[in-house]
Design an enzyme around this catalytic site. Structure first.
Site, PDB file in Angstrom:
ATOM      1  CD  GLU A  38      -3.017  -0.726  -0.086  1.00  0.00           C
ATOM      2  OE1 GLU A  38      -3.077   0.434  -0.552  1.00  0.00           O
ATOM      3  OE2 GLU A  38      -3.672  -1.670  -0.547  1.00  0.00           O
ATOM      4  CE1 TYR A 120      -7.097   2.896  -0.530  1.00  0.00           C
ATOM      5  CE2 TYR A 120      -4.724   3.246  -0.392  1.00  0.00           C
ATOM      6  CZ  TYR A 120      -5.804   2.491  -0.815  1.00  0.00           C
ATOM      7  OH  TYR A 120      -5.589   1.321  -1.500  1.00  0.00           O
ATOM      8  CG  ASP A 138      -8.096   2.821  -4.741  1.00  0.00           C
ATOM      9  OD1 ASP A 138      -9.326   2.759  -4.977  1.00  0.00           O
ATOM     10  OD2 ASP A 138      -7.278   1.992  -5.207  1.00  0.00           O
TER      11      ASP A 138
END
Length: 357
Positions: A38, A120, A138
């Protein structure tokens, strides 16, 4: 009307992407791999990230190994991925997790306390690695949501409204029962079906529930406000080498673009071009150092908020003065790997093509 989570999960079970950080059905999910991917995927594509991810995993198989690594080693493996503050935060985060015994927090709130982890990223790790019933929003999820609900207000102003709709997508029981799969299914839907251009609506499991498709406007969403003109800035960098192949480098300040990275010496970047006389007055200097500088080309490099034009000057000398060599700012072939950001790598290549070394 909300789309049916069961339809999406059924599609995902048949078409899920196989990714090196993604656990297969029946496998245990590794939070370290999820977190690492990520961070790397922020503002970077899956295709670009995959080789970096594999190299990081080979060098640092777990978060403790990453935490113990020297920062220069981390930066060297990161070089080329861009947005270098991510690499510094990655290392700081690994050290914070190692201090906790090597275990990541398993809630959004706990994850948000880690260096480099924003809203996020915290939601993505919480959902994928720990099964928390949250929807990470996202760019893919933003696009899917704007089309599902035919949200026509342009980005970036509409971002909060789109996110508010997106977090309702997991409202039904099936989504909450499989939060990890549901989050990844949304990512795959946006990446493979609900693509930015020419979405494959005929293959979409949520086609019947999509207001954008029904109105014939799906491909135009999300709409975007006109981008402001990207300003141009100007820089100068000096490529100085000796007969032994040594290259003069400096470490950039920790804060700012390319912070903490090694690079070619040069003055600050500014709005106005650098006349040659002014540029050369700022060239590297030392006692008895008399390089004959020549301009060997110009490098164009695009950052998020501006375009940088760099005049590259290069020179070759017999040997570096002891004051420079002893200071450790000369990199010789065979030395430990040095992390050069792509901008600096471009400048070095311009000098190399000019026959300086």
């Amino acid at each position: 009307m909300l789309p049916c989570a069961t339809d999406l999960l059924r599609w995902y079970d048949r078409h899920r992407r196989i990714l090196p950080w993604r656990a297969l059905p029946g496998q245990n999910i590794d939070p370290y791999r999820v977190w690492l991917s990520e961070i790397m995927l922020q503002q970077t594509t899956v295709t670009a990230v995959m080789p970096y991810f594999e190299r990081f995993l080979a060098a640092f198989p777990d978060v403790t190994a990453l935490a113990r690594a020297p920062q220069d080693r981390v930066m060297a493996l990161w070089a080329g991925l861009g947005y270098y503050a991510r690499a510094r935060n990655l290392h700081a985060c690994a050290q914070a997790v190692a201090a906790r015994g090597g275990s990541f927090p398993d809630t959004v709130e706990g994850l948000l306390e880690l260096p480099g982890v924003g809203a996020y990223t915290a939601a993505a790790i919480a959902a994928i690695a720990f099964g928390r019933p949250v929807v990470p929003v996202d760019g893919n999820v933003e696009r899917v949501t704007s089309r599902l609900f035919a949200l026509t207000d342009p980005l970036p102003g509409a971002r909060k409204a789109i996110a508010a709709r997106a977090i309702t997508l997991n409202a039904d029981a099936q989504a909450k029962a499989r939060p990890s799969d549901f989050a990844q299914a949304l990512f795959d839907l946006g990446a493979g079906i609900c693509t930015p251009r020419n979405p494959a609506c005929v293959l979409c499991p949520w086609r019947e529930a999509c207001a954008g498709h029904a109105q014939g406007i799906a491909a135009t969403l999300p709409r975007r406000a006109p981008k402001p003109v990207r300003p141009v800035r100007h820089g100068v960098h000096f490529c100085l080498v000796d007969e032994a192949g040594g290259l003069l480098l400096v470490r950039r300040p920790e804060k700012g673009l390319l912070g903490g990275m090694m690079g070619l010496p040069g003055p600050h970047w500014r709005d106005d071009p650098w006349p040659e006389a002014e540029a050369l007055s700022l060239a590297p200097a030392a006692p008895r150092l008399q390089p004959h500088w020549r301009m060997v080309g110009q490098v164009k490099h695009v950052f998020t908020h501006f375009t940088l034009l760099v005049d590259v000057y290069a020179a070759r000398i017999a040997a570096f003065p002891n004051s420079m060599a002893a200071a450790g700012c000369v990199h010789y072939p065979g030395d430990a790997a040095v992390a050069l950001p792509s901008l600096m790598d471009k400048c070095v290549k311009v000098a190399r093509r000019a026959g300086i070394f």
